[in-house]
Write a protein that holds these residues in place. Structure first.
Motif, PDB file in Angstrom:
ATOM      1  N   GLN A   1     -11.538 -44.627 -25.325  1.00  0.00           N
ATOM      2  CA  GLN A   1     -11.638 -44.669 -27.070  1.00  0.00           C
ATOM      3  C   GLN A   1     -10.553 -44.290 -27.387  1.00  0.00           C
ATOM      4  OE1 GLN A   1     -13.438 -40.900 -28.558  1.00  0.00           O
ATOM      5  NE2 GLN A   1     -13.727 -39.472 -26.902  1.00  0.00           N
ATOM      6  N   LEU A   2      -9.142 -43.618 -26.534  1.00  0.00           N
ATOM      7  CA  LEU A   2      -8.526 -43.299 -26.609  1.00  0.00           C
ATOM      8  C   LEU A   2      -7.028 -44.244 -27.509  1.00  0.00           C
ATOM      9  CD1 LEU A   2      -5.841 -40.956 -26.420  1.00  0.00           C
ATOM     10  CD2 LEU A   2      -5.635 -42.266 -24.251  1.00  0.00           C
ATOM     11  N   VAL A   3      -6.541 -44.432 -28.311  1.00  0.00           N
ATOM     12  CA  VAL A   3      -5.273 -45.328 -29.016  1.00  0.00           C
ATOM     13  C   VAL A   3      -4.391 -44.717 -29.031  1.00  0.00           C
ATOM     14  CG1 VAL A   3      -5.544 -46.528 -31.229  1.00  0.00           C
ATOM     15  CG2 VAL A   3      -7.655 -46.475 -30.539  1.00  0.00           C
ATOM     16  N   MET A   4      -3.216 -44.957 -28.560  1.00  0.00           N
ATOM     17  CA  MET A   4      -1.645 -44.335 -28.482  1.00  0.00           C
ATOM     18  C   MET A   4      -0.620 -45.874 -28.452  1.00  0.00           C
ATOM     19  SD  MET A   4      -0.782 -41.352 -26.016  1.00  0.00           S
ATOM     20  CE  MET A   4      -0.013 -40.166 -25.344  1.00  0.00           C
ATOM     21  N   GLY A   5       0.768 -44.915 -29.417  1.00  0.00           N
ATOM     22  CA  GLY A   5       1.814 -45.735 -29.349  1.00  0.00           C
ATOM     23  C   GLY A   5       2.762 -44.179 -30.026  1.00  0.00           C
ATOM     24  N   LEU A   6       4.103 -45.300 -30.274  1.00  0.00           N
ATOM     25  CA  LEU A   6       4.838 -44.402 -30.647  1.00  0.00           C
ATOM     26  C   LEU A   6       5.276 -44.869 -32.382  1.00  0.00           C
ATOM     27  CD1 LEU A   6       8.295 -45.455 -30.470  1.00  0.00           C
ATOM     28  CD2 LEU A   6       7.270 -44.139 -27.973  1.00  0.00           C
ATOM     29  N   THR A   7       5.930 -44.163 -33.391  1.00  0.00           N
ATOM     30  CA  THR A   7       6.877 -45.375 -34.585  1.00  0.00           C
ATOM     31  C   THR A   7       8.388 -44.313 -33.983  1.00  0.00           C
ATOM     32  OG1 THR A   7       4.166 -45.089 -35.623  1.00  0.00           O
ATOM     33  CG2 THR A   7       6.533 -45.155 -36.737  1.00  0.00           C
ATOM     34  N   MET A   8       9.345 -44.843 -34.452  1.00  0.00           N
ATOM     35  CA  MET A   8      10.326 -45.028 -34.923  1.00  0.00           C
ATOM     36  C   MET A   8      10.975 -45.313 -35.929  1.00  0.00           C
ATOM     37  SD  MET A   8      11.783 -46.555 -31.292  1.00  0.00           S
ATOM     38  CE  MET A   8      13.413 -45.499 -31.105  1.00  0.00           C
TER      39      MET A   8
ATOM     40  N   THR B 273       9.413 -48.784 -36.893  1.00  0.00           N
ATOM     41  CA  THR B 273       8.631 -49.228 -35.886  1.00  0.00           C
ATOM     42  C   THR B 273       7.907 -48.833 -35.687  1.00  0.00           C
ATOM     43  OG1 THR B 273      11.078 -51.229 -35.745  1.00  0.00           O
ATOM     44  CG2 THR B 273       8.667 -51.529 -34.344  1.00  0.00           C
ATOM     45  N   ILE B 274       6.594 -49.485 -35.741  1.00  0.00           N
ATOM     46  CA  ILE B 274       5.621 -49.013 -34.806  1.00  0.00           C
ATOM     47  C   ILE B 274       5.403 -49.508 -33.355  1.00  0.00           C
ATOM     48  CG2 ILE B 274       2.888 -48.573 -34.697  1.00  0.00           C
ATOM     49  CD1 ILE B 274       2.945 -48.352 -37.731  1.00  0.00           C
ATOM     50  N   TYR B 275       4.940 -48.933 -32.202  1.00  0.00           N
ATOM     51  CA  TYR B 275       4.752 -49.620 -31.445  1.00  0.00           C
ATOM     52  C   TYR B 275       3.522 -49.026 -30.317  1.00  0.00           C
ATOM     53  CZ  TYR B 275       9.669 -50.678 -31.180  1.00  0.00           C
ATOM     54  OH  TYR B 275      11.293 -51.018 -31.362  1.00  0.00           O
ATOM     55  N   LYS B 276       3.169 -50.273 -30.649  1.00  0.00           N
ATOM     56  CA  LYS B 276       1.323 -49.756 -29.695  1.00  0.00           C
ATOM     57  C   LYS B 276       0.928 -50.399 -28.345  1.00  0.00           C
ATOM     58  CE  LYS B 276      -0.760 -52.017 -33.876  1.00  0.00           C
ATOM     59  NZ  LYS B 276      -1.016 -53.456 -34.832  1.00  0.00           N
ATOM     60  N   TYR B 277       0.531 -49.133 -27.246  1.00  0.00           N
ATOM     61  CA  TYR B 277       0.843 -49.130 -26.245  1.00  0.00           C
ATOM     62  C   TYR B 277      -0.739 -49.165 -25.669  1.00  0.00           C
ATOM     63  CZ  TYR B 277       5.482 -47.494 -25.515  1.00  0.00           C
ATOM     64  OH  TYR B 277       6.952 -46.957 -25.811  1.00  0.00           O
ATOM     65  N   ILE B 278      -1.459 -48.526 -26.389  1.00  0.00           N
ATOM     66  CA  ILE B 278      -2.647 -48.888 -25.802  1.00  0.00           C
ATOM     67  C   ILE B 278      -3.872 -48.567 -27.590  1.00  0.00           C
ATOM     68  CG2 ILE B 278      -4.939 -46.595 -25.116  1.00  0.00           C
ATOM     69  CD1 ILE B 278      -2.689 -45.359 -23.585  1.00  0.00           C
ATOM     70  N   HIS B 279      -4.721 -49.306 -27.334  1.00  0.00           N
ATOM     71  CA  HIS B 279      -5.670 -50.269 -28.174  1.00  0.00           C
ATOM     72  C   HIS B 279      -5.429 -51.985 -27.302  1.00  0.00           C
ATOM     73  CE1 HIS B 279      -2.624 -53.331 -29.445  1.00  0.00           C
ATOM     74  NE2 HIS B 279      -1.520 -52.318 -28.635  1.00  0.00           N
ATOM     75  N   GLU B 280      -6.784 -52.130 -28.605  1.00  0.00           N
ATOM     76  CA  GLU B 280      -8.004 -53.237 -28.622  1.00  0.00           C
ATOM     77  C   GLU B 280      -7.318 -54.646 -27.871  1.00  0.00           C
ATOM     78  OE1 GLU B 280     -12.003 -52.735 -31.039  1.00  0.00           O
ATOM     79  OE2 GLU B 280     -10.022 -53.379 -32.369  1.00  0.00           O
ATOM     80  N   GLU B 281      -6.037 -54.581 -27.943  1.00  0.00           N
ATOM     81  CA  GLU B 281      -5.236 -55.686 -28.018  1.00  0.00           C
ATOM     82  C   GLU B 281      -4.669 -55.387 -26.875  1.00  0.00           C
ATOM     83  OE1 GLU B 281      -3.909 -57.984 -31.394  1.00  0.00           O
ATOM     84  OE2 GLU B 281      -5.829 -57.990 -31.992  1.00  0.00           O
ATOM     85  N   GLY B 282      -4.106 -54.498 -26.239  1.00  0.00           N
ATOM     86  CA  GLY B 282      -2.643 -53.882 -26.259  1.00  0.00           C
ATOM     87  C   GLY B 282      -4.147 -53.753 -24.338  1.00  0.00           C
ATOM     88  N   ILE B 283      -3.093 -51.866 -23.716  1.00  0.00           N
ATOM     89  CA  ILE B 283      -3.725 -51.507 -23.006  1.00  0.00           C
ATOM     90  C   ILE B 283      -4.922 -51.224 -22.864  1.00  0.00           C
ATOM     91  CG2 ILE B 283      -4.008 -49.334 -21.405  1.00  0.00           C
ATOM     92  CD1 ILE B 283      -0.841 -49.482 -21.680  1.00  0.00           C
ATOM     93  N   ARG B 284      -6.567 -51.313 -21.822  1.00  0.00           N
ATOM     94  CA  ARG B 284      -7.523 -51.095 -22.791  1.00  0.00           C
ATOM     95  C   ARG B 284      -8.071 -49.714 -22.190  1.00  0.00           C
ATOM     96  NH1 ARG B 284     -11.320 -54.420 -24.261  1.00  0.00           N
ATOM     97  NH2 ARG B 284     -12.209 -52.554 -25.086  1.00  0.00           N
ATOM     98  N   SER B 285      -8.741 -48.594 -22.917  1.00  0.00           N
ATOM     99  CA  SER B 285      -9.032 -47.916 -22.901  1.00  0.00           C
ATOM    100  C   SER B 285     -10.759 -47.412 -23.635  1.00  0.00           C
ATOM    101  CB  SER B 285      -8.443 -46.800 -23.171  1.00  0.00           C
ATOM    102  OG  SER B 285      -8.384 -46.668 -24.645  1.00  0.00           O
TER     103      SER B 285
ATOM    104  N   CYS C 167       5.407 -45.579 -21.037  1.00  0.00           N
ATOM    105  CA  CYS C 167       3.656 -44.874 -21.566  1.00  0.00           C
ATOM    106  C   CYS C 167       2.859 -45.665 -19.993  1.00  0.00           C
ATOM    107  CB  CYS C 167       2.820 -45.924 -23.081  1.00  0.00           C
ATOM    108  SG  CYS C 167       1.150 -45.571 -22.625  1.00  0.00           S
ATOM    109  N   LEU C 168       1.830 -44.273 -19.728  1.00  0.00           N
ATOM    110  CA  LEU C 168       1.360 -44.812 -18.331  1.00  0.00           C
ATOM    111  C   LEU C 168      -0.025 -44.254 -19.137  1.00  0.00           C
ATOM    112  CD1 LEU C 168       0.532 -45.483 -15.900  1.00  0.00           C
ATOM    113  CD2 LEU C 168       0.982 -43.238 -15.079  1.00  0.00           C
ATOM    114  N   TYR C 169      -1.843 -45.429 -19.067  1.00  0.00           N
ATOM    115  CA  TYR C 169      -2.893 -45.203 -18.785  1.00  0.00           C
ATOM    116  C   TYR C 169      -3.015 -45.262 -17.645  1.00  0.00           C
ATOM    117  CZ  TYR C 169      -7.671 -45.586 -20.256  1.00  0.00           C
ATOM    118  OH  TYR C 169      -8.891 -45.240 -20.163  1.00  0.00           O
TER     119      TYR C 169
END
Length: 277
Positions: A175-182, A161-173, A102-104
């Motif tokens: 308003q965008l919150v983003m990740g993927l679920t496998m 399994t949910i992988y969180k990338y862009i969120h409050e405790e990860g990559i900061r933004s 992921c790239l923000y």
């Protein structure tokens, strides 16, 4: 750039299959050598895809629609590579991107170029973009660096399994919150029991599906549910008033992106199973 206007739950009750797909489903995001963009008035999401082959693809603004000289003048973007190795160059700085990296990129970056390492095995860059009011740094995260959360059980066919990338405790933004679920093999359900979050809308992108596989994506108000058949590498817009759940013919992976009033991943209005209709 294709434009989608916002709809309301009362109107959606009357939609037939063709109209539901026309309003919410986003097919055809990946065309070799092209940049594909869909602008939704639902929280002003822009959803897109790019497959660079023998040359790079620049992220360019539709100036008429966006009223901006370059794409990120008033926006931020989250990019996930769902293909072979590639790179994204941001104002001269190159970021190598493996599958599911992921790239923000924050507000104000002018030149963004997508490239594949090999034209014969191209990268496939999926992205979502939302309006932004503050600049945050450009940050890359590999799937190994994402925050994993294990949910569900094989008993309920939703072990994932949910992988969180862009969120409050990860990559900061902004308003965008983003990740993927496998989903693990043998599991087909996602986001069930379901929920809504009237403070945020969401876009799902389904991939890693077999050629003949489908996901029956559930949407609509909890008491007025509808379904849309989604195939590999198709996205679907989920307004804030709608549930967003689904079941596939096999396991799959999906990228989720949210925007709206807050960035709290756990902010959900749960829907009891007995209330679904």
């Amino acid at each position: 750039m294709e434009i989608r206007y916002a709809t309301n739950p009362e109107a959606t009750k009357q939609f037939d299959t063709e109209k539901l797909r026309e309003e919410y489903l986003i097919p055809g995001l990946f065309v070799p050598g092209e940049l594909k963009l869909v602008y939704s008035h639902v929280d002003r999401f822009i959803t897109g895809g790019a497959i660079p082959t023998d040359k790079g693809i620049k992220l360019e603004a539709d100036t008429k629609t966006m009223g901006a000289p370059f794409f990120l003048q008033r926006r931020e973007i989250g990019i996930i590579n769902v293909g072979a190795k590639g790179s994204v160059t941001v104002d001269g700085e190159k970021f190598s991107m493996d599958s599911k990296d992921c790239l923000y990129i924050g507000l104000g970056k002018e030149n963004v170029v997508f490239e594949s390492d090999q034209a014969s095995e191209p990268a496939r860059f999926y992205f979502t973009s939302t309006p932004a009011h503050k600049e945050y740094p450009t940050v890359k995260a590999a799937i190994s660096e994402a925050t994993p959360q294990h949910l569900g059980s094989i008993t309920n066919s939703n072990e994932r399994t949910i992988y969180k990338y862009i969120h409050e405790e990860g990559i900061r933004s902004c308003q965008l919150v983003m990740g993927l679920t496998m989903l693990k093999p043998g599991n087909m359900w996602n986001t069930m029991p379901c929920h809504t979050h009237n403070r945020r809308s969401e876009v799902y992108f389904y991939f890693d599906m077999p050629e003949d596989g489908v996901v029956f994506h559930l949407m609509g108000e909890p008491t007025e549910t509808r379904h849309v058949v989604v195939r590999n590498e198709q996205a679907i817009i989920s307004p804030s008033w709608s549930i967003h759940s689904g079941v596939g013919t096999s396991n799959y992976t999906f990228i989720w992106a949210m925007a709206g009033e807050n960035q709290q991943f756990s902010d959900m209005d749960a829907v009891a199973m007995q209330d679904l209709k």
